[in-house]
Design a protein around this motif. Structure first.
Motif, PDB file in Angstrom:
ATOM      1  N   ARG A  88       0.823  -1.206   0.000  1.00 14.49           N
ATOM      2  CA  ARG A  88       0.000   0.000   0.000  1.00 14.49           C
ATOM      3  C   ARG A  88       0.858   1.258   0.000  1.00 14.49           C
ATOM      4  O   ARG A  88       0.497   2.276  -0.618  1.00 14.49           O
ATOM      5  N   ALA A  89       2.009   1.213   0.657  1.00 10.85           N
ATOM      6  CA  ALA A  89       2.921   2.365   0.654  1.00 10.85           C
ATOM      7  C   ALA A  89       3.422   2.664  -0.748  1.00 10.85           C
ATOM      8  O   ALA A  89       3.726   3.822  -1.082  1.00 10.85           O
ATOM      9  N   ARG A  90       3.504   1.632  -1.568  1.00  9.96           N
ATOM     10  CA  ARG A  90       3.941   1.803  -2.955  1.00  9.96           C
ATOM     11  C   ARG A  90       2.781   1.976  -3.917  1.00  9.96           C
ATOM     12  O   ARG A  90       2.969   1.997  -5.136  1.00  9.96           O
ATOM     13  N   GLY A  91       1.572   2.092  -3.383  1.00 11.25           N
ATOM     14  CA  GLY A  91       0.396   2.305  -4.213  1.00 11.25           C
ATOM     15  C   GLY A  91      -0.038   1.092  -4.998  1.00 11.25           C
ATOM     16  O   GLY A  91      -0.711   1.220  -6.025  1.00 11.25           O
ATOM     17  N   LEU A  92       0.314  -0.098  -4.508  1.00  7.74           N
ATOM     18  CA  LEU A  92       0.004  -1.331  -5.216  1.00  7.74           C
ATOM     19  C   LEU A  92      -1.142  -2.065  -4.531  1.00  7.74           C
ATOM     20  O   LEU A  92      -1.333  -1.951  -3.318  1.00  7.74           O
ATOM     21  N   PRO A  93      -1.916  -2.853  -5.287  1.00 11.38           N
ATOM     22  CA  PRO A  93      -2.996  -3.632  -4.682  1.00 11.38           C
ATOM     23  C   PRO A  93      -2.466  -4.797  -3.864  1.00 11.38           C
ATOM     24  O   PRO A  93      -1.375  -5.317  -4.124  1.00 11.38           O
ATOM     25  N   THR A  94      -3.241  -5.204  -2.891  1.00 14.70           N
ATOM     26  CA  THR A  94      -2.899  -6.362  -2.071  1.00 14.70           C
ATOM     27  C   THR A  94      -3.615  -7.623  -2.550  1.00 14.70           C
ATOM     28  O   THR A  94      -3.451  -8.687  -1.972  1.00 14.70           O
ATOM     29  N   VAL A  95      -4.403  -7.476  -3.576  1.00 15.60           N
ATOM     30  CA  VAL A  95      -5.220  -8.541  -4.151  1.00 15.60           C
ATOM     31  C   VAL A  95      -4.673  -8.871  -5.537  1.00 15.60           C
ATOM     32  O   VAL A  95      -4.323  -7.939  -6.292  1.00 15.60           O
ATOM     33  N   PRO A  96      -4.566 -10.135  -5.923  1.00 10.12           N
ATOM     34  CA  PRO A  96      -5.096 -11.311  -5.250  1.00 10.12           C
ATOM     35  C   PRO A  96      -4.204 -11.830  -4.135  1.00 10.12           C
ATOM     36  O   PRO A  96      -2.996 -11.632  -4.134  1.00 10.12           O
ATOM     37  N   SER A  97      -4.853 -12.493  -3.193  1.00  9.32           N
ATOM     38  CA  SER A  97      -4.182 -13.317  -2.210  1.00  9.32           C
ATOM     39  C   SER A  97      -4.284 -14.763  -2.703  1.00  9.32           C
ATOM     40  O   SER A  97      -4.602 -14.996  -3.870  1.00  9.32           O
ATOM     41  N   THR A  98      -4.020 -15.713  -1.833  1.00  5.97           N
ATOM     42  CA  THR A  98      -4.235 -17.126  -2.163  1.00  5.97           C
ATOM     43  C   THR A  98      -4.972 -17.798  -1.015  1.00  5.97           C
ATOM     44  O   THR A  98      -4.936 -17.326   0.133  1.00  5.97           O
ATOM     45  N   ILE A  99      -5.615 -18.898  -1.314  1.00  6.59           N
ATOM     46  CA  ILE A  99      -6.301 -19.652  -0.274  1.00  6.59           C
ATOM     47  C   ILE A  99      -5.304 -20.112   0.791  1.00  6.59           C
ATOM     48  O   ILE A  99      -5.592 -20.070   1.993  1.00  6.59           O
ATOM     49  N   GLY A 100      -4.131 -20.539   0.371  1.00  5.24           N
ATOM     50  CA  GLY A 100      -3.130 -20.973   1.341  1.00  5.24           C
ATOM     51  C   GLY A 100      -2.757 -19.871   2.314  1.00  5.24           C
ATOM     52  O   GLY A 100      -2.656 -20.102   3.527  1.00  5.24           O
ATOM     53  N   THR A 101      -2.553 -18.664   1.799  1.00  9.04           N
ATOM     54  CA  THR A 101      -2.226 -17.526   2.661  1.00  9.04           C
ATOM     55  C   THR A 101      -3.386 -17.199   3.593  1.00  9.04           C
ATOM     56  O   THR A 101      -3.198 -16.962   4.792  1.00  9.04           O
ATOM     57  N   GLU A 102      -4.591 -17.190   3.039  1.00  9.93           N
ATOM     58  CA  GLU A 102      -5.755 -16.855   3.865  1.00  9.93           C
ATOM     59  C   GLU A 102      -5.993 -17.899   4.952  1.00  9.93           C
ATOM     60  O   GLU A 102      -6.384 -17.563   6.072  1.00  9.93           O
ATOM     61  N   ARG A 103      -5.764 -19.142   4.653  1.00  9.32           N
ATOM     62  CA  ARG A 103      -5.980 -20.183   5.644  1.00  9.32           C
ATOM     63  C   ARG A 103      -5.076 -19.979   6.861  1.00  9.32           C
ATOM     64  O   ARG A 103      -5.454 -20.273   8.003  1.00  9.32           O
ATOM     65  N   LEU A 104      -3.876 -19.453   6.640  1.00 11.94           N
ATOM     66  CA  LEU A 104      -2.922 -19.244   7.724  1.00 11.94           C
ATOM     67  C   LEU A 104      -3.119 -17.927   8.452  1.00 11.94           C
ATOM     68  O   LEU A 104      -2.722 -17.796   9.623  1.00 11.94           O
ATOM     69  N   THR A 105      -3.699 -16.926   7.798  1.00 11.46           N
ATOM     70  CA  THR A 105      -3.657 -15.567   8.332  1.00 11.46           C
ATOM     71  C   THR A 105      -5.011 -14.926   8.590  1.00 11.46           C
ATOM     72  O   THR A 105      -5.108 -13.985   9.381  1.00 11.46           O
ATOM     73  N   ASN A 106      -6.056 -15.380   7.929  1.00 14.30           N
ATOM     74  CA  ASN A 106      -7.357 -14.729   8.005  1.00 14.30           C
ATOM     75  C   ASN A 106      -8.113 -15.236   9.238  1.00 14.30           C
ATOM     76  O   ASN A 106      -8.457 -16.413   9.314  1.00 14.30           O
TER      77      ASN A 106
END
Length: 264
Positions: free
Chosen positions: A211-229
């Motif tokens: 976000r500091a670089r003005g870039l989107p954070t999407v897409p994520s992945t299911i693997g990442t979300e399973r660990l962090t969401n």
């Protein structure tokens, strides 16, 4: 506008278009046939401009649910392109211009690329996702966000947990193309209840940098979300302990997390 395509593979080309305040519209194109879908076009103008710039022809609209910031461009796009509008059949009265109603397990072909329809109720009573397994791409609207989930406007906690559980079960490398750029605020909330989670700490730092670089954070992945969401971790013993509900059911824990987020 941002492109996503896996190098060396004949898979769905995805272009991300930021619209309104924090929405994303996606153009999903089968490169072999040229068939192209707009996913959740809340407005038409930026989509038409992107199509013109890319030289693509719109053949379909895929709506995940009826909210205006997801269907507001339907009629103008259909008038301009003659595209076919697809959405949940039970919500046909609330999806402008719908041509085809679909339900759980139906398939939607965009050229040679095929999506499976997944019913994911909770945010609305007619919410669906489109999962392109060949291309490892999930378009999930406002049910699953990066580090978050949608508000329960028309559903109950048990419905939303069941919906998120369906998405959580998809392969780890499934890319999560959600409909909003909410990740920074979701990360702040997630850290407030799951701050000892090393995967979350790492993901939050990545989000701040993007976000500091003005870039989107999407897409994520299911693997990442399973660990962090946290909304996918309501059955995790450590998270239950952290929010003071070590013996509660998973649905009770999920509901409590959602209530906390609603007032965060």
């Amino acid at each position: 506008m941002r492109p996503f395509q896996r190098a060396g593979e004949a898979v769905l080309q995805v272009h991300q278009i930021p619209v309104l305040r924090d929405n994303y519209v996606y153009l999903a194109r089968d490169s072999d046939s040229g068939a192209c879908a707009a996913v959740d076009p809340g407005v038409a103008g930026p989509v038409l401009a992107a199509l013109d710039a890319l030289g693509w022809r719109l053949t379909h609209i895929l709506n995940t649910h009826h909210h205006a910031d997801h269907v507001g461009g339907n009629i103008e796009l259909k008038a301009a392109t003659g595209c076919t509008i697809i959405g949940h059949g039970r919500d046909a009265s609330r999806i402008p211009g719908i041509d085809r109603g679909v339900a759980e397990g139906d398939e939607v072909a965009i050229g040679a690329e095929t999506a499976r329809v997944i019913e994911i109720y909770g945010h609305t009573r007619g919410h669906i996702a489109y999962w392109f397994s060949q291309s490892q791409a999930l378009f999930c609207g406002d049910t699953l966000f990066s580090l978050g989930c949608g508000r329960l406007f028309e559903g109950r906690p048990e419905e939303m947990w069941a919906s998120l559980s369906k998405l959580r079960a998809l392969p780890d490398d499934t890319r999560v193309f959600c409909a909003h750029e909410y990740t920074a605020s979701n990360a702040a909330f997630a850290l407030s209840i799951d701050g000892a989670n090393p995967a979350l700490i790492k993901r939050a730092a990545e989000v701040r940098d993007l976000r500091a670089r003005g870039l989107p954070t999407v897409p994520s992945t299911i693997g990442t979300e399973r660990l962090t969401n946290p909304f996918l971790r309501a059955d995790d013993a450590g998270l239950k302990q952290a929010i003071g509900l070590p013996s509660a059911s998973t649905v009770e824990v999920f509901a409590q997390i959602r209530r906390h987020k609603d007032v965060f």
